[in-house]
Design a protein around this motif. Structure first.
Motif, PDB file in Angstrom:
ATOM      1  N   ARG A   1       0.835  -1.214   0.000  1.00 17.18           N
ATOM      2  CA  ARG A   1       0.000   0.000   0.000  1.00 17.18           C
ATOM      3  C   ARG A   1       0.865   1.258   0.000  1.00 17.18           C
ATOM      4  N   ASP A   2       1.977   1.235   0.704  1.00 11.31           N
ATOM      5  CA  ASP A   2       2.909   2.364   0.671  1.00 11.31           C
ATOM      6  C   ASP A   2       3.388   2.588  -0.768  1.00 11.31           C
ATOM      7  N   THR A   3       3.758   1.479  -1.441  1.00 11.29           N
ATOM      8  CA  THR A   3       4.274   1.610  -2.811  1.00 11.29           C
ATOM      9  C   THR A   3       3.164   2.063  -3.763  1.00 11.29           C
ATOM     10  N   ARG A   4       1.971   1.499  -3.588  1.00 10.38           N
ATOM     11  CA  ARG A   4       0.890   1.919  -4.478  1.00 10.38           C
ATOM     12  C   ARG A   4       0.504   3.375  -4.225  1.00 10.38           C
TER      13      ARG A   4
ATOM     14  N   ILE B   1      -3.555   9.228  -0.859  1.00  7.09           N
ATOM     15  CA  ILE B   1      -3.757   9.452   0.581  1.00  7.09           C
ATOM     16  C   ILE B   1      -4.421   8.234   1.217  1.00  7.09           C
ATOM     17  N   LYS B   2      -5.370   7.619   0.512  1.00  5.24           N
ATOM     18  CA  LYS B   2      -6.073   6.458   1.047  1.00  5.24           C
ATOM     19  C   LYS B   2      -5.098   5.296   1.306  1.00  5.24           C
ATOM     20  N   ASP B   3      -4.193   5.008   0.351  1.00  7.67           N
ATOM     21  CA  ASP B   3      -3.238   3.914   0.537  1.00  7.67           C
ATOM     22  C   ASP B   3      -2.239   4.240   1.639  1.00  7.67           C
ATOM     23  N   TYR B   4      -1.796   5.541   1.673  1.00 13.00           N
ATOM     24  CA  TYR B   4      -0.860   5.915   2.733  1.00 13.00           C
ATOM     25  C   TYR B   4      -1.530   5.814   4.109  1.00 13.00           C
ATOM     26  N   ASP B   5      -2.815   6.211   4.178  1.00 11.45           N
ATOM     27  CA  ASP B   5      -3.552   6.068   5.445  1.00 11.45           C
ATOM     28  C   ASP B   5      -3.553   4.595   5.895  1.00 11.45           C
ATOM     29  N   ALA B   6      -3.831   3.700   4.942  1.00 17.81           N
ATOM     30  CA  ALA B   6      -3.883   2.269   5.279  1.00 17.81           C
ATOM     31  C   ALA B   6      -2.517   1.765   5.753  1.00 17.81           C
ATOM     32  N   ALA B   7      -1.444   2.235   5.107  1.00 15.15           N
ATOM     33  CA  ALA B   7      -0.104   1.811   5.518  1.00 15.15           C
ATOM     34  C   ALA B   7       0.221   2.334   6.908  1.00 15.15           C
ATOM     35  N   LEU B   8      -0.156   3.595   7.193  1.00 13.37           N
ATOM     36  CA  LEU B   8       0.173   4.203   8.480  1.00 13.37           C
ATOM     37  C   LEU B   8      -0.668   3.637   9.624  1.00 13.37           C
TER      38      LEU B   8
ATOM     39  N   ASN C   1       4.770   4.989  12.297  1.00 15.95           N
ATOM     40  CA  ASN C   1       6.066   5.675  12.223  1.00 15.95           C
ATOM     41  C   ASN C   1       6.803   5.370  10.927  1.00 15.95           C
ATOM     42  N   ARG C   2       6.074   5.049   9.892  1.00 21.60           N
ATOM     43  CA  ARG C   2       6.697   4.742   8.609  1.00 21.60           C
ATOM     44  C   ARG C   2       6.972   6.063   7.886  1.00 21.60           C
ATOM     45  N   ALA C   3       8.254   6.452   7.846  1.00 21.60           N
ATOM     46  CA  ALA C   3       8.630   7.782   7.341  1.00 21.60           C
ATOM     47  C   ALA C   3       8.226   7.967   5.888  1.00 21.60           C
ATOM     48  N   ARG C   4       8.430   6.926   5.060  1.00 18.30           N
ATOM     49  CA  ARG C   4       8.130   7.087   3.634  1.00 18.30           C
ATOM     50  C   ARG C   4       6.648   7.317   3.409  1.00 18.30           C
TER      51      ARG C   4
ATOM     52  N   LEU D   1       4.538   8.653   5.627  1.00 18.56           N
ATOM     53  CA  LEU D   1       4.220   9.978   6.155  1.00 18.56           C
ATOM     54  C   LEU D   1       4.608  11.072   5.155  1.00 18.56           C
ATOM     55  N   TYR D   2       5.800  10.969   4.596  1.00 19.78           N
ATOM     56  CA  TYR D   2       6.259  12.018   3.681  1.00 19.78           C
ATOM     57  C   TYR D   2       5.434  11.987   2.388  1.00 19.78           C
ATOM     58  N   GLY D   3       5.136  10.809   1.888  1.00 20.94           N
ATOM     59  CA  GLY D   3       4.327  10.703   0.674  1.00 20.94           C
ATOM     60  C   GLY D   3       2.938  11.253   0.895  1.00 20.94           C
ATOM     61  N   ARG D   4       2.319  10.931   2.059  1.00 18.09           N
ATOM     62  CA  ARG D   4       0.983  11.470   2.333  1.00 18.09           C
ATOM     63  C   ARG D   4       1.039  12.977   2.480  1.00 18.09           C
ATOM     64  N   GLY D   5       2.135  13.462   3.085  1.00 19.96           N
ATOM     65  CA  GLY D   5       2.283  14.917   3.220  1.00 19.96           C
ATOM     66  C   GLY D   5       2.312  15.579   1.857  1.00 19.96           C
ATOM     67  N   LEU D   6       3.051  15.007   0.888  1.00 20.29           N
ATOM     68  CA  LEU D   6       3.099  15.563  -0.456  1.00 20.29           C
ATOM     69  C   LEU D   6       1.713  15.528  -1.106  1.00 20.29           C
ATOM     70  N   ALA D   7       1.025  14.398  -0.934  1.00 19.60           N
ATOM     71  CA  ALA D   7      -0.300  14.262  -1.560  1.00 19.60           C
ATOM     72  C   ALA D   7      -1.275  15.276  -0.966  1.00 19.60           C
ATOM     73  N   LYS D   8      -1.211  15.455   0.349  1.00 21.18           N
ATOM     74  CA  LYS D   8      -2.099  16.433   0.987  1.00 21.18           C
ATOM     75  C   LYS D   8      -1.785  17.846   0.486  1.00 21.18           C
ATOM     76  N   SER D   9      -0.503  18.174   0.436  1.00 20.44           N
ATOM     77  CA  SER D   9      -0.106  19.516  -0.004  1.00 20.44           C
ATOM     78  C   SER D   9      -0.575  19.760  -1.434  1.00 20.44           C
ATOM     79  N   LYS D  10      -0.382  18.769  -2.304  1.00 20.28           N
ATOM     80  CA  LYS D  10      -0.747  18.936  -3.704  1.00 20.28           C
ATOM     81  C   LYS D  10      -2.256  18.957  -3.900  1.00 20.28           C
ATOM     82  N   SER D  11      -2.987  18.459  -2.900  1.00 23.86           N
ATOM     83  CA  SER D  11      -4.452  18.500  -3.025  1.00 23.86           C
ATOM     84  C   SER D  11      -5.038  19.680  -2.255  1.00 23.86           C
ATOM     85  N   GLY D  12      -4.179  20.616  -1.744  1.00 21.64           N
ATOM     86  CA  GLY D  12      -4.652  21.842  -1.119  1.00 21.64           C
ATOM     87  C   GLY D  12      -4.567  21.873   0.389  1.00 21.64           C
ATOM     88  N   ASP D  13      -4.245  20.736   1.043  1.00 22.93           N
ATOM     89  CA  ASP D  13      -4.163  20.701   2.504  1.00 22.93           C
ATOM     90  C   ASP D  13      -2.704  20.939   2.907  1.00 22.93           C
TER      91      ASP D  13
END
Length: 849
Positions: free
Chosen positions: A775-778, A792-799, A804-807, A809-821
């Motif tokens: 899910r992290d990779t997807r 964000i949905k796949d990153y949520d499932a992984a987290l 504490n999975r850094a990759r 967290l950082y990927g979800r952060g990018l997705a949130k930022s790019k979607s306006g959050d």
């Protein structure tokens, strides 16, 4: 893990490999079937013949009671005393001849018969003979094996006394035992019974003829009629000749004892028929064997001086696998009749069955001494030499001597072939098996395949067995096509032999044709549900096709039916710790293996690794050090110790052991793969790639080395090569979920085949790949595709699984930022950087900012 295909076992030895049947052969008529005597009957004392009775002719003339050595002494005293003359002296010589034959002195026996024959011939020539004199000479000819002259004399006796039954009975005996004239024999026995309905010897012998004809119920009826004709309260036959006051028993006592002897013989013969019926009908086997034992018990109760009765009961006990009791009965029979080769032969079989090879060899040797022209003792002794003692040269000599006696004895050829094969000479083995087949096929011209006649069934089973054994020799030469041809033909000829399916399945295993192998093992288990080795081999096949649960179940069944086979514990233990993470029970299995085989290197190695996995590093190292001490040139021991050092985190010591393993066995793919893992850990990717390339050269069809090399190429940034290796791993093992996950990530990083990358991640999730990794990779792929909600949905499932999975967290952060959050995105990325300070650089390198 795979065991040799033909391990000698008792089931094999008791079958077509050559043990003689335990069913009783009929004794010569003069000793097994009561016949008329010309002198009054008498009985000797039990142990030592007293001086005042030792020369009594009546004791010499008695047809029962004395042991052979006693009988020889008594009759010798009568002959030397000069107290008897003429035909009475001739009868003493005849009875001494019988005793000498039973005491292991065939030459002396024949000399006495010839002396007796001269007396009777002189009497017949000098005066008009009586029917009884002519009959007695016929009995001597009969005993010496001159059937034609015996028939002439018995016929003259009938002419002289047509109302006497004895000559009819004995002529009938000669007709069925020497001339194979069953119908003529029945006519003679019918004539005797017409004269006297209670002529028990006629009932008994007619029953024997019906047994020969296969009419077992009619045989039982005749023996039962004989029993009914005889008084049930007759005194038992004993070796006592005097009453408590010391006076000799009167003639009436011995007349009654004669009836007792006949009654015992009727029970004995009926017991043999029950025994035969039990041996031919598995469904009725136990009741028939029990009925046989009851009859033999009665025979022994009435006449405990007859060795044959003990041999009969021993035979029934052999069929019931009551070998100790059988040995006791055979031993008593030998005490009563020490010159009987048959009894020594079959006691040898009983000793063989309870794994007392030295006693078996001693008995077979004695049987061979008594009857050096019988191949059975040589055959069975040879089997013990190779199967129990590993003395192949002695076995080969016995089988060669057997073939000198009978060059067409197929069992000797087959077993000599087995000995050559086990000695490591498959070419000589194949030559013997081929000759056995040639002889078998020549006989097959007469015995039609498919016939239900017992002789034909036995013959074609033997031909099938020779095919099977030759096939196992071809396996040793790795000539698998020839082996399969022999196994296929063996199965065609005898489709009920489970071990042939196991042998053929073993060839399919060697060829990695696992479905065919499993089908053969299934059939073997259907034919023999208690066949431990079939379960083991099927477990090995399931193990190879990545079905560990089925393999585990089969290894457990193998242990159930053969709890002393070490490799079953080894393989089950390997599944426990490699597939189930059950180190405790794995260690228990390896410990059991070591109890069965102390210092078994494989058990030491695997227990050591399992102990390391359980955190007991000191115990693990002790086991692996012991394995290396026992076999310092064994590469796998160093390999496994390297594994243990790797688990402990000692990369340098692991690398040293892997170096040694590769040096000792440069073709060990697993050592190259393990060393590559250490190099990868040390970031020496070029060395890792070199080792993995060598492993691929050694085992080009293994998925693991391709996957690992793909990982090293990925670490070097050579993504196209990584994708190629992951693709090859997937081709070789389409169920390798982690390869799909890594190819998904690598394709995502390259950014060219994002749709294919997404399909890879989906497939990894279908195959059960860890939700965190897949899910992290997807989530990363969806991020690159710009599908931020899905990311964000796949990153949520992984987290949720790993907060504490850094990759993630950082990927979800990018997705949130790019979607306006931006606030939420900044918080996730800050948390990720705190966990992995260089995480932003990784994403930048992978083309995401």
């Amino acid at each position: 893990m795979q065991r040799n295909f033909c391990q000698p076992a008792l089931a094999l030895l008791l079958g077509v490999c050559g043990f003689a049947s335990v069913a009783m052969a009929q004794r010569p008529p003069s000793t097994s079937v009561p016949t008329v005597q010309t002198a009054p009957l008498a009985q000797p004392k039990r142990e030592v013949i007293a001086a005042d009775t030792a020369s009594t002719p009546a004791i010499c003339y008695a047809g029962y009671g004395l042991r052979p050595s006693q009988k020889v002494k008594v009759c010798t005293d009568v002959i030397d005393s000069g107290s008897v003359k003429g035909l009475a002296l001739a009868l003493a010589y005849f009875n001494r001849g019988l005793a000498r034959g039973n005491d292991g002195d065939p030459k002396g026996s024949v000399n006495d018969y010839r002396t007796a024959l001269r007396f009777y011939t002189d009497a017949i020539r000098s005066s008009a003979p009586s029917a009884q004199v002519v009959f007695q000479r016929g009995l001597i000819y009969h005993t010496m094996g001159d059937a034609d002259q015996a028939i002439v004399d018995y016929s003259d006796a009938i002419r002289l006394a047509p109302r006497d039954t004895f000559a009819y009975v004995n002529r009938g005996i000669v007709l069925y035992t020497k001339k194979d004239n069953n119908e003529g024999a029945i006519a003679d026995f019918d004539a005797a019974l017409k004269i006297d309905r209670c002529e028990t010897t006629a009932w008994i012998n007619r029953g024997l003829v019906y047994k020969r004809k296969g009419n077992l119920d009619r045989a039982i009826s005749d023996f039962t009629d004989a029993i009914k004709c005889l008084p049930a309260n007759s005194p038992p036959v004993t070796t006592v000749t005097v009453d408590p006051s010391g006076k000799p028993f009167p003639a009436q006592y011995y007349q009654a004892a004669t009836k007792s002897s006949q009654l015992a013989d009727a029970y004995y013969q009926r017991g043999l028929v029950y025994l035969y019926k039990g041996s031919k009908d598995k469904k009725q086997a136990i009741p028939m064997f029990e009925a046989a034992i009851r009859d033999f018990n009665d025979a022994i109760r009435i006449n405990p001086t007859a060795a044959a009765h003990f041999v009969g009961r021993a035979s029934a006990r052999m069929y019931k696998e009551e070998f100790r009791e059988a040995i006791s009965d055979f031993t008593e029979a030998i005490r009563l009749s020490p010159g009987d080769a048959y009894t020594f032969l079959h006691r040898g079989i009983a000793y063989h069955s309870v794994n007392e090879p030295d006693n078996a060899i001693a008995d077979y040797t004695e049987a061979n001494r008594i009857n050096p022209l019988d191949v059975a003792p040589l055959l069975n002794r040879g089997i013990v030499y190779y199967s129990k003692k590993g003395q192949y040269d002695l076995a080969i000599k016995d089988f060669t001597d057997c073939l000198k006696i009978d060059p067409k004895e197929v069992n000797c050829l087959i077993n000599r072939g087995i000995s050559w094969r086990e000695k490591g000479d498959p070419d000589k083995a194949i030559a013997d098996f081929s000759e056995a087949l040639r002889l078998g096929l020549l006989t097959g011209d007469v015995l039609q395949f498919g016939s239900q006649e017992p002789e034909a069934v036995r013959h074609w089973a033997q031909v099938a067995h020779a095919r099977y054994q030759r096939g196992t020799a071809y396996v040793l030469k790795t000539e698998y096509d020839l082996a399969l041809a022999d196994f296929n033909e063996s199965i065609r000829l005898n489709p009920t032999e489970a071990r042939v399916y196991v042998a053929r399945g073993g060839v399919y295993l060697a060829r990695k044709e696992y479905k065919r192998a499993i089908a053969d093992f299934n059939e073997a288990i259907r034919l023999d549900p208690e066949y431990a080795y079939a379960y083991f081999q099927r477990g090995f096949a399931y193990h190879a096709v990545e079905e560990p649960d089925k393999a585990y179940d089969d290894y457990t069944q193998a242990i159930r039916w053969d709890p002393k086979y070490i490799t079953s514990y080894l393989n089950r233990g390997i599944i426990l710790y490699t597939r189930r993470g059950d180190f405790k029970n794995a260690i228990a299995d390896f410990t059991t293996a070591l109890r069965l085989g102390p210092d078994n290197i494989n058990a030491l190695m695997h227990r050591g690794v399992a102990e390391g996995g359980a955190g007991e590093f000191d115990k693990g190292l002790a086991d692996l050090n012991r394995a290396i001490e026992l076999s310092p040139d064994f590469a796998r021991a160093y390999y496994y110790r390297g594994v243990l050092f790797g688990i402990r985190g000692s990369a340098d010591r692991a690398l040293a052991d892997y170096n040694t393993a590769v040096r000792l066995d440069p073709k060990s793919a697993e050592a190259h793969v393990a060393r590559a893992a250490v190099y990868a850990q040390l970031r020496e990717q070029d060395k890792a790639i070199a080792d993995l390339s060598e492993a691929i050269r050694i085992v080009p069809n293994a998925a693991g080395p391709y996957y690992n090399r793909g990982y090293s190429y990925f670490a070097k940034g050579q993504y196209d090569r990584a994708i190629a290796d992951y693709s090859e791993a997937i081709k070789l093992n389409p169920r390798m979920a982690v390869a799909y996950t890594n190819r998904c990530l690598t394709r995502g990083i390259v950014g060219k085949d994002l749709a294919d990358a997404l399909r890879d991640c989906d497939e990894a999730l279908k195959l059960g790949q860890s939700n965190v990794e897949a899910r992290d990779t997807r989530g990363f792929i969806y991020l690159k595709l710009g599908d931020f909600p899905a990311s964000i949905k796949d990153y949520d499932a992984a987290l949720q699984l790993d907060p504490n999975r850094a990759r993630a967290l950082y990927g979800r952060g990018l997705a949130k930022s790019k979607s306006g959050d931006r606030q939420g995105g900044s918080a996730d990325m800050a948390a990720a950087v705190k966990l992995a300070p260089k995480i932003a650089e990784d994403f930048s390198r992978f083309g995401v900012r």
